[in-house]
Scaffold this active site. Structure first.
Site, PDB file in Angstrom:
ATOM      1  N   GLY A   1       5.985  27.614  78.466  1.00  0.00           N
ATOM      2  CA  GLY A   1       5.192  26.383  78.632  1.00  0.00           C
ATOM      3  C   GLY A   1       5.222  25.916  80.075  1.00  0.00           C
TER       4      GLY A   1
ATOM      5  CD  GLU B   1       4.837  22.625  68.656  1.00  0.00           C
ATOM      6  OE1 GLU B   1       6.048  22.649  68.992  1.00  0.00           O
ATOM      7  OE2 GLU B   1       4.367  23.277  67.724  1.00  0.00           O
TER       8      GLU B   1
ATOM      9  CE  LYS C   1      -0.652  36.356  73.899  1.00  0.00           C
ATOM     10  NZ  LYS C   1       0.031  37.205  72.905  1.00  0.00           N
TER      11      LYS C   1
ATOM     12  CB  CYS D   1       9.117  24.397  67.212  1.00  0.00           C
ATOM     13  SG  CYS D   1       7.773  23.788  66.199  1.00  0.00           S
TER      14      CYS D   1
ATOM     15  N   GLY E   1       4.956  27.532  71.897  1.00  0.00           N
ATOM     16  CA  GLY E   1       5.919  28.611  72.149  1.00  0.00           C
ATOM     17  C   GLY E   1       7.144  28.062  72.849  1.00  0.00           C
ATOM     18  CB  SER E   2       9.783  29.762  74.674  1.00  0.00           C
ATOM     19  OG  SER E   2       9.014  30.459  75.632  1.00  0.00           O
ATOM     20  CB  THR E   3      11.008  24.963  76.899  1.00  0.00           C
ATOM     21  OG1 THR E   3      10.953  24.193  75.682  1.00  0.00           O
ATOM     22  CG2 THR E   3      11.011  24.012  78.081  1.00  0.00           C
TER      23      THR E   3
ATOM     24  CD  GLU F   1      13.798  26.280  70.167  1.00  0.00           C
ATOM     25  OE1 GLU F   1      13.433  26.815  71.229  1.00  0.00           O
ATOM     26  OE2 GLU F   1      13.012  25.759  69.364  1.00  0.00           O
TER      27      GLU F   1
HETATM   28  P1  NDP Z   1       6.978  32.745  73.850  1.00  0.00           P
HETATM   29  O1  NDP Z   1       6.870  31.387  74.413  1.00  0.00           O
HETATM   30  O2  NDP Z   1       7.410  33.831  74.742  1.00  0.00           O
HETATM   31  O3  NDP Z   1       5.568  33.190  73.236  1.00  0.00           O
HETATM   32  C1  NDP Z   1       4.619  32.341  72.640  1.00  0.00           C
HETATM   33  C2  NDP Z   1       3.233  32.885  72.903  1.00  0.00           C
HETATM   34  O4  NDP Z   1       2.973  32.908  74.307  1.00  0.00           O
HETATM   35  C3  NDP Z   1       3.046  34.321  72.450  1.00  0.00           C
HETATM   36  O5  NDP Z   1       1.723  34.523  72.062  1.00  0.00           O
HETATM   37  C4  NDP Z   1       3.353  35.081  73.707  1.00  0.00           C
HETATM   38  O6  NDP Z   1       2.834  36.370  73.711  1.00  0.00           O
HETATM   39  C5  NDP Z   1       2.679  34.229  74.745  1.00  0.00           C
HETATM   40  N1  NDP Z   1       3.206  34.385  76.089  1.00  0.00           N
HETATM   41  C6  NDP Z   1       4.380  34.960  76.491  1.00  0.00           C
HETATM   42  N2  NDP Z   1       4.492  34.872  77.835  1.00  0.00           N
HETATM   43  C7  NDP Z   1       3.382  34.250  78.289  1.00  0.00           C
HETATM   44  C8  NDP Z   1       2.921  33.842  79.579  1.00  0.00           C
HETATM   45  N3  NDP Z   1       3.629  34.057  80.668  1.00  0.00           N
HETATM   46  N4  NDP Z   1       1.745  33.199  79.656  1.00  0.00           N
HETATM   47  C9  NDP Z   1       1.012  32.938  78.556  1.00  0.00           C
HETATM   48  N5  NDP Z   1       1.390  33.305  77.317  1.00  0.00           N
HETATM   49  C10 NDP Z   1       2.561  33.938  77.174  1.00  0.00           C
HETATM   50  O7  NDP Z   1       7.865  32.684  72.629  1.00  0.00           O
HETATM   51  P2  NDP Z   1       8.441  33.921  71.840  1.00  0.00           P
HETATM   52  O8  NDP Z   1       7.462  34.137  70.791  1.00  0.00           O
HETATM   53  O9  NDP Z   1       8.766  35.115  72.663  1.00  0.00           O
HETATM   54  O10 NDP Z   1       9.829  33.333  71.397  1.00  0.00           O
HETATM   55  C11 NDP Z   1      10.879  33.115  72.342  1.00  0.00           C
HETATM   56  C12 NDP Z   1      11.587  31.850  72.003  1.00  0.00           C
HETATM   57  O11 NDP Z   1      10.652  30.769  72.072  1.00  0.00           O
HETATM   58  C13 NDP Z   1      12.127  31.772  70.599  1.00  0.00           C
HETATM   59  O12 NDP Z   1      13.344  32.377  70.458  1.00  0.00           O
HETATM   60  C14 NDP Z   1      12.163  30.295  70.416  1.00  0.00           C
HETATM   61  O13 NDP Z   1      13.320  29.759  70.990  1.00  0.00           O
HETATM   62  C15 NDP Z   1      10.977  29.793  71.141  1.00  0.00           C
HETATM   63  N6  NDP Z   1       9.800  29.564  70.291  1.00  0.00           N
HETATM   64  C16 NDP Z   1       9.394  28.298  70.069  1.00  0.00           C
HETATM   65  C17 NDP Z   1       8.335  28.070  69.240  1.00  0.00           C
HETATM   66  C18 NDP Z   1       7.837  26.722  68.964  1.00  0.00           C
HETATM   67  O14 NDP Z   1       7.061  26.566  68.044  1.00  0.00           O
HETATM   68  N7  NDP Z   1       8.194  25.735  69.711  1.00  0.00           N
HETATM   69  C19 NDP Z   1       7.641  29.143  68.566  1.00  0.00           C
HETATM   70  C20 NDP Z   1       8.110  30.453  68.896  1.00  0.00           C
HETATM   71  C21 NDP Z   1       9.149  30.618  69.727  1.00  0.00           C
HETATM   72  P3  NDP Z   1       3.741  37.565  73.144  1.00  0.00           P
HETATM   73  O15 NDP Z   1       4.194  37.181  71.798  1.00  0.00           O
HETATM   74  O16 NDP Z   1       2.810  38.665  73.091  1.00  0.00           O
HETATM   75  O17 NDP Z   1       4.865  37.718  74.105  1.00  0.00           O
END
Ligand code: NDP
Length: 806
Positions: A268, A285, A211, A319, A263-265, A415
């Site tokens: 996660g 991650e 996804k 990240c 994605g975000s903590t 962050e």
């Molecule tokens: P998220 O953690 O919200 O999203 C990452 C992925 O997870 C996206 O595909 C998102 O879908 C999906 N997602 C969102 N909620 C859920 C859930 N409950 N269960 C499963 N999957 C889910 O990060 P964001 O992209 O919204 O960014 C928010 C913050 O996260 C940033 O400002 C940054 O601080 C951090 N971040 C960290 C990253 C890293 O590499 N460590 C990368 C990106 C962001 P959808 O996009 O459709 O919401």
């Protein structure tokens, strides 16, 4: 690019004057526009009616009246496409289609899979230009970066992993694919993250449901269109669109065997909780607040370019961005001056312009979030220097530097995920390490010094999964990437990344625990003693003062053992924490101690064999073989203690990347019931050999056997606190162990309920878990109960990048 020279009248000037005048003229030179054409990408969107459904079972699937999300070009806020949201039914369909395709894909063999990965790499290369443009349109990143970094690195991942598919049968024996893997990726590197996730999973024979982030799904859809031509069988790769709810449904789907999330903590953490007790593998991650540590002896001009790569690359939406500059006090002023001058020269604006350094943030939401965060943060002090006025109509956030902040400042701790650098200073090397580690995250860090001895001393002291020396944000498919602490766990890339998509081949196994006869049949036997716990190198009584009776196989009393509670556990963790300098001892010393332990235990063979017979009801032959295997296992891990070395990766740069397996810290263990002597040593020995300290909760049924080991440990030179053993009600103790903030990992063999508790509570400090239902393996079988599977769980790999040359 056209360069427009201003008119210069130089014919009446002497040479020196002419040069000065030319110099001045160059300062005034304007860049003309160097726009990359978006025609091909736009045509591709139009061809698809600017609408995308899901890619399931090798076909694009669209649903009538599906809810949609508008995909926006953040650099001009215009709509690019509509994507349909996959509902639970579509998620289920995608998982089913992956499940149906997986076995055949694996059985097609390593060479067949290698050819498909190779074909994908070639096809991406052939389409590199359109993919780069699409990525820039969708994400707002400069075309220079999508064209020169993201897409080539994605290609490299497919080539690299094509190689591992080819070598799987010979190099990764005794393992098999996990099955169906769910992969959830963010918006900051949409195509690169897709390649990082898909290529190792595909190579190892798994089937995938991926996804993408709702903001940036377009290059994933383009990739889906390449799959058939590359020979990916239908159902092996499925790509579904949607927002958080779709991701949540996918992660929690019962037929998914593994979740890989970036994605975000907070998300996660939510995924850890929602998948608890489902028996899924998980890699997270997550976020970071990586330190960029500059010593006085660093080459400051290189440092300045390093900062550009660390925090202004990809608009700081990285990240592992080097967002926390720590500079030695003596050079702080000059470095900040140089940085401000360099920042003023950065060009930011239209991401399709090939001479742009900093493009647009991914969305107006991200723009608002960063703006608010910085504004709020500055209320706690600090001075802000920004490149220029922000342009919220186009989501261009200016490169910025914040100075005069201390280590507890919110902008230093949180962050930001944007192009904002925070600067603070340190005086000594020790202070630098302490400040760098003063964060809940642990993804990456960089060290800048021309003194290689200093750099090589500081790098291992930084608590992070990746450390760069005199560089930042370097990546390659051959080098593992991933974090520690709240930056998550698991590695992507390198050989270590493959194991995240594999599981060991195991035999069907059923417990050999003998049932206890009813108490009425108990033979009259003297209670010889009450066994105590082992905490901090001393035998201790249980805090609550209670003991329980442990029975022999025939129902007679084997011993009384202490009944541990939360306080005993806390004392054991605190003793383990204090003993952590064990990780710094040499492999040779650890080996010597394990050999000595084996020698002392051997001297008591007759006694332990008898205990195993009476306690477990084993025959003499079974008890003897359990004992002999226990001694052999101690020898094995004594052998491994100075041989589990790590690797030197040959990444495509002038330098070497060292992959060092490091101890995890304090490992809490909940032991299985069967073969109590052997399983205790099978768990404790690899952990200790790799430099961890252990808190071992003995299985209730035979805790007497494990506590008898205490007297052997006492005479074996094991430093106090390295091994701690308590016993008690596992259901009561397990949640305390899993929820303890100073325990870095939990290994548990228990029933489903306990495992669910452990995995749920581990989400608090994002500790690693390694959970199994009882009777999952035959502890007597070396192949499934000893070796690298255990050593990998006892270590986390730190990749240290060391470039060389001037
Ligand atoms: P998220 O953690 O919200 O999203 C990452 C992925 O997870 C996206 O595909 C998102 O879908 C999906 N997602 C969102 N909620 C859920 C859930 N409950 N269960 C499963 N999957 C889910 O990060 P964001 O992209 O919204 O960014 C928010 C913050 O996260 C940033 O400002 C940054 O601080 C951090 N971040 C960290 C990253 C890293 O590499 N460590 C990368 C990106 C962001 P959808 O996009 O459709 O919401």
């Amino acid at each position: 690019m056209d360069i427009i020279l201003p008119p210069i009248d130089i014919q009446y000037l002497n040479l020196e004057q002419q040069i000065m005048k030319l110099d001045k003229s160059f300062e005034k030179l304007e860049y003309s526009k160097a726009l990359e054409s978006d025609q091909e990408a736009m045509q591709w969107l139009t061809k698809n009616n600017n609408t995308f459904g899901q890619f399931v079972g090798g076909k694009f699937v669209s649903k009538k009246n599906a809810e949609t999300i508008t995909v926006v070009n953040p650099a001009n806020n215009t709509s690019l496409a509509q994507i349909e949201i996959a509902d639970e039914k579509l998620v289920d369909l995608a998982v089913k289609s992956a499940g149906e395709a997986q076995e055949k894909w694996y059985k097609s063999g390593g060479h067949a899979r290698a050819k498909v990965l190779y074909a994908l790499a070639r096809l991406i290369q052939k389409n590199a230009r359109v993919i780069s443009v699409l990525e820039t349109l969708d994400n707002g990143k400069p075309i220079r970066e999508s064209r020169d970094a993201d897409i080539p690195l994605a290609v490299r991942h497919f080539y690299y992993h094509a190689g591992w598919a080819q070598l799987q049968d010979s190099e990764l024996k005794n393992s098999e694919p996990v099955g169906v893997v769910a992969q959830i990726i963010p918006w900051n590197f949409p195509f690169l993250m897709l390649a990082w996730k898909i290529s190792p999973a595909l190579a190892m024979g798994n089937a995938i449901v991926l996804k993408p982030a709702e903001n940036t799904p377009l290059t994933a859809m383009f990739f889906a269109g390449l799959c058939e031509e590359a020979g990916v069988p239908a159902g092996v790769i499925n790509i579904i669109n949607g927002a958080g709810a779709t991701g949540a449904a996918l992660a929690a789907h019962p037929d998914v065997n593994k979740v890989a999330f970036t994605g975000s903590t907070p998300v996660g953490r939510a995924i850890r909780k929602s998948t608890a007790g489902q028996g899924k593998k998980l890699t997270l991650e997550l976020g970071g607040k990586s330190a960029f540590v500059v010593f006085e002896d660093a080459d400051l001009d290189s440092v300045v370019e390093g900062v550009v790569d660390a925090i202004w690359y990809n608009q700081g939406e990285v990240c592992c961005a080097g967002s926390r500059l720590l500079v030695q006090a003596g050079v702080e002023e000059i470095l900040v001056k140089k940085l401000k001058a360099r920042m003023a020269n950065l060009r930011f604006g239209n991401p399709l312009d090939k001479s742009i350094d900093v493009g647009s943030l991914v969305s107006s939401d991200q723009f608002t979030q960063i703006s608010q965060m910085v504004k709020e943060g500055l209320k706690s002090g600090g001075e802000l220097f920004s490149h220029d006025q922000p342009d919220s109509t186009c989501n261009y956030y200016p490169p910025s530097i914040v100075t005069d902040v201390d280590s507890s400042h919110p902008l230093v701790q949180e962050e930001i995920f944007g192009p904002v650098l925070v600067v603070s200073s340190f005086r000594t090397q020790d202070e630098a390490i302490k400040l760098a580690n003063n964060t809940r995250y642990g993804l990456a860090a960089s060290v800048w010094s021309e003194n290689i001895n200093r750099a090589m001393h500081v790098a291992p002291g930084l608590i992070a999964g990746v450390v760069w020396i005199n560089c930042h944000n370097k990546f390659d498919a051959s080098c593992g990437f991933g974090g520690v602490k709240e930056s998550g766990y698991g590695r992507e890339g390198g050989k270590e990344g493959l194991f995240e998509y594999l599981k060991p081949v195991k035999s069907e196994y059923h417990s050999s625990i003998m049932p206890v006869r009813p108490n009425g049949l108990a033979s009259k036997q003297e209670i010889d003693k009450t066994l105590k716990f082992y905490i901090g190198g001393k035998q201790t009584r249980p805090d609550g003062g209670n003991s329980v009776q442990v029975l022999n196989a025939d129902g007679s009393t084997a011993a009384f053992v202490g009944l541990g509670n939360r306080k005993d556990l806390r004392n054991a963790v605190s003793a383990a924490k204090k003993a952590q300098n064990w990780s710094g001892k040499s492999g040779h010393l650890k080996a010597q101690i394990l050999y000595y332990f084996a020698e002392n235990l051997s001297n008591r063979k007759d006694e332990f064999v008898k205990r195993l017979q009476t306690s477990c009801g084993s025959s003499k032959k079974e008890a003897t073989s359990e004992f002999d295997e226990t001694i052999s296992r101690l020898f094995s891990y004594a052998a491994w203690a100075d041989k589990y070395d790590g690797a030197a990766h040959n990444a495509p740069y002038r330098g070497v990347t060292m992959a060092l397996p490091e101890a995890i810290g304090v490992i809490g263990m909940i032991a299985p019931e069967e073969q109590p002597l052997l399983n205790a040593i099978s768990l404790i020995a690899p952990a200790v050999a790799m430099g961890n300290c252990v808190v071992f909760v003995a299985g209730e049924r035979h805790s007497n056997i494990v506590l008898e080991l205490v007297s052997v440990m006492e005479t074996s030179d094991i430093p106090g606190g390295v091994i701690n053993i308590i016993a008690g009600d596992v259901k009561e103790l397990a949640p305390h162990l899993a929820g303890h903030g100073e325990v870095e990992s939990v290994w548990a063999w228990a029933d489903k309920e306990v495992i669910k508790d452990v995995e749920t509570l581990s989400a608090e400090n994002l500790k690693r878990t390694w959970c199994h239902e009882n009777n999952d393996r035959n502890w007597l079988k070396t192949q499934e109960s000893e070796g690298v599977e255990f050593l990998r769980q006892a270590t986390q790999v730190k990749n240290i990048w060391t470039p060389y040359g001037d």
